[in-house]
Scaffold this active site. Structure first.
Site, PDB file in Angstrom:
ATOM      1  N   ASP A   1       0.808  -1.220   0.000  1.00  0.00           N
ATOM      2  CA  ASP A   1       0.000   0.000   0.000  1.00  0.00           C
ATOM      3  C   ASP A   1       0.842   1.271   0.000  1.00  0.00           C
ATOM      4  O   ASP A   1       0.342   2.349   0.284  1.00  0.00           O
ATOM      5  CB  ASP A   1      -0.932   0.022   1.223  1.00  0.00           C
TER       6      ASP A   1
ATOM      7  N   ASP B   1     -18.317  32.000 -37.230  1.00  0.00           N
ATOM      8  CA  ASP B   1     -17.564  30.749 -37.213  1.00  0.00           C
ATOM      9  C   ASP B   1     -18.152  29.731 -36.242  1.00  0.00           C
ATOM     10  O   ASP B   1     -17.959  28.532 -36.399  1.00  0.00           O
ATOM     11  CB  ASP B   1     -16.107  31.003 -36.837  1.00  0.00           C
TER      12      ASP B   1
ATOM     13  N   GLY C   1     -10.545  17.682 -36.077  1.00  0.00           N
ATOM     14  CA  GLY C   1     -11.236  16.627 -36.803  1.00  0.00           C
ATOM     15  C   GLY C   1     -11.652  17.081 -38.185  1.00  0.00           C
ATOM     16  O   GLY C   1     -11.540  16.333 -39.170  1.00  0.00           O
ATOM     17  N   LEU C   2     -12.101  18.329 -38.304  1.00  0.00           N
ATOM     18  CA  LEU C   2     -12.469  18.875 -39.609  1.00  0.00           C
ATOM     19  C   LEU C   2     -11.247  18.974 -40.504  1.00  0.00           C
ATOM     20  O   LEU C   2     -11.282  18.613 -41.683  1.00  0.00           O
ATOM     21  CB  LEU C   2     -13.105  20.257 -39.416  1.00  0.00           C
TER      22      LEU C   2
END
Length: 519
Positions: free
Chosen positions: A36, A281, A416-417
């Site tokens: 531990d 945008d 991603g775009l």
């Protein structure tokens, strides 16, 4: 108890360690077996602290169980005091050591040390890390703060406050307190004590001198703040200033207590998030389906920012913090989405797969799940990995924190775009995807980017979902759709098939659905 390869929270003694490590002049003697003693790594490797936490372990082994383990604890505690000379000693047991019932608290009282000894009984098999942190902080406050005979009368402006809740290994706590101190200073409010982060036992003794408390992280600060409010008549400010709207609410609340005009601070327009949310945008973000999961404080804040400030569509809200389950369920009901209160990451993954979000805001575990599902993700809450303890200034609270949230959440969608556009034009003979530093040398032909994988989990076969089978051809075509709109295309196609009683989605079904929803 449930065995799992992942847990959102550690045992309560880890929470106690976070509080003690955050403070000065405090040492923790932990009755624990050899296995531990891993917790040091959390601070030195994950948080990248220079010093190891102020914790001494008894580190008993299996062969010691037939002997005097209580004697081992007393020896370890005495030696720890002689070596470190703390102002206060905290004693307790790890989850494993609880089973042998040596009673560290009782043993600590018999040591005769010249400093206060605070015993912890953390019930490791009933509670988790954040509860342990909250209980430890409460016990330290009760041990250090002399309660008045009666709550003092307070009149006039309240311009002295305590900031309660930040700890070691906290998600952006280091930067949050710096941002918060700046807000309070501009409201002419003085910070009396910041605790537990950076505080000593002598600092805790001055908590009663403040006019009010800022409860920055309720999971940790709520028990102590409740007691301070009752004992000293202090007001507790519970608005957590994460996001522009919450920061403005916080400023108004504190300004009312301090009797100052909040208008100059509110009118400075220090965050870029509102401007972008109002710009042309931002239409790209409007309606993006978002799933939120984390500790109660950050999950609630993220849901508000996502819906009210970025125009996202919240599709699910959850937490592993059972202490804040009621608040999360209430918020989910208000937003009209399912609430999930669980410590099982498999339940979270199942709901994420079912909801098919376009962005996930969660913990390190949700980041792993989202990666498997091909969905962008931003981390908003502990538990986190080393990459979420940046060297740069990166708060979550205040106006600068809102800028950080914007960057962290929006950039995965934008990237991603960009990735899709690169993939779309990579095979065009006029497209030259070469670094500028290569000059006029002809670039090598780049290999096409692989399509993002689809979620592997099958669709649920329910009475209201007879279309539980996609043809290989249709599924292959679906994979060609950019991942940031693929979920919507899939949902539309499945709804189209359901409305027409189709049990098999073919390529023709996919094209028919596309034509239908484009009308």
């Amino acid at each position: 108890m449930q065995l799992s390869v992942w847990t959102y929270e550690g045992p309560p003694h880890v929470g106690a360690m976070r509080v003690v490590t955050a403070m000065r002049g405090v040492h923790y003697v932990l009755h624990a077996p050899q296995g531990d003693t891993y917790a040091d790594l959390l601070f030195t490797m994950i948080e990248r602290r220079r010093e190891r936490p102020p914790v001494t372990y008894t580190t008993f082994q299996a062969r010691d169980l037939g002997g005097d383990t209580a004697g081992l604890f007393k020896t370890a505690a005495t030696e720890a005091y002689e070596r470190f000379k703390p102002e206060l000693l905290v004693v307790g047991a790890s989850c494993t050591a609880e089973l042998i019932q040596d009673d560290p608290g009782g043993l600590g009282k018999t040591l005769g040390l010249p400093v206060p000894v605070v015993p912890l009984e953390l019930s490791a098999y009933q509670h988790k890390e954040n509860w342990g942190a909250g209980e430890t902080f409460y016990r330290l406050v009760r041990a250090c703060v002399p309660p008045p005979a009666s709550p003092p009368a307070r009149a006039g402006p309240r311009r002295r406050c305590n900031v309660l809740g930040p700890t070691a290994l906290g998600f952006r706590h280091r930067d949050d307190v710096k941002e918060l101190e700046g807000l309070l200073a501009r409201l002419q409010v003085t910070v009396n004590v910041m605790a537990p982060l950076g505080a000593s036992p002598r600092d805790l003794a001055r908590l009663g001198d403040a006019d009010f408390n800022v409860v920055l992280y309720p999971e940790i600060a709520a028990p102590a703040a409740t007691w301070l409010a009752k004992a000293f008549g202090q007001v507790n400010v519970t608005t957590v200033p994460i996001g522009v709207g919450a920061t403005q609410d916080f400023i108004r609340e504190v300004a009312a207590l301090a009797e100052v005009d909040p208008s100059p601070l509110l009118g400075q327009g220090q965050s870029r998030l509102p401007w972008y949310s109002s710009s042309i945008d931002s239409t790209y973000l409007t309606g993006k389906r978002v799933f939120v999961f984390g500790d109660g404080t950050h999950a609630l804040a993220a849901a508000r920012v996502a819906v009210e400030e970025l125009g996202f569509t919240l599709v699910g809200l959850g937490t592993y913090s059972r202490e804040q389950a009621r608040a999360v369920r209430s918020a989910a009901e208000r937003y009209g989405v399912p609430a999930l209160v669980t410590e099982d990451h498999l339940e979270v993954e199942e709901l994420m797969t079912k909801l098919q979000p376009e962005l996930v805001l969660g913990t390190q575990m949700e980041r792993h799940i989202a990666k498997r599902l091909g969905v962008p993700c931003a981390v908003i809450s502990a538990p986190v990995h080393v990459q979420d303890f940046p060297a740069r200034y990166s708060p979550q609270v205040g106006f600068e924190g809102a800028n950080v949230l914007f960057d962290t959440w929006v950039h995965p969608l934008m990237m991603g775009l960009e990735e899709h556009l690169l993939h779309m034009f990579r095979d065009d003979f006029e497209f030259q995807d070469s670094p500028s530093h290569l000059g006029a040398a002809p670039p090598a032909k780049a290999a096409p980017l692989p399509a993002a994988p689809l979620p592997a989990a099958p669709l649920p076969a329910k009475a209201d979902s007879p279309h539980d089978l996609w043809s290989d051809e249709a599924r292959s075509e679906l994979q060609k759709i950019p991942f940031f709109v693929r979920g919507r295309a899939r949902r539309n196609t499945e709804q189209f098939a359901k409305d027409r009683g189709l049990h098999h989605i073919t390529l023709e079904t996919l094209y028919d659905a596309k034509a239908h929803f484009q009308r």
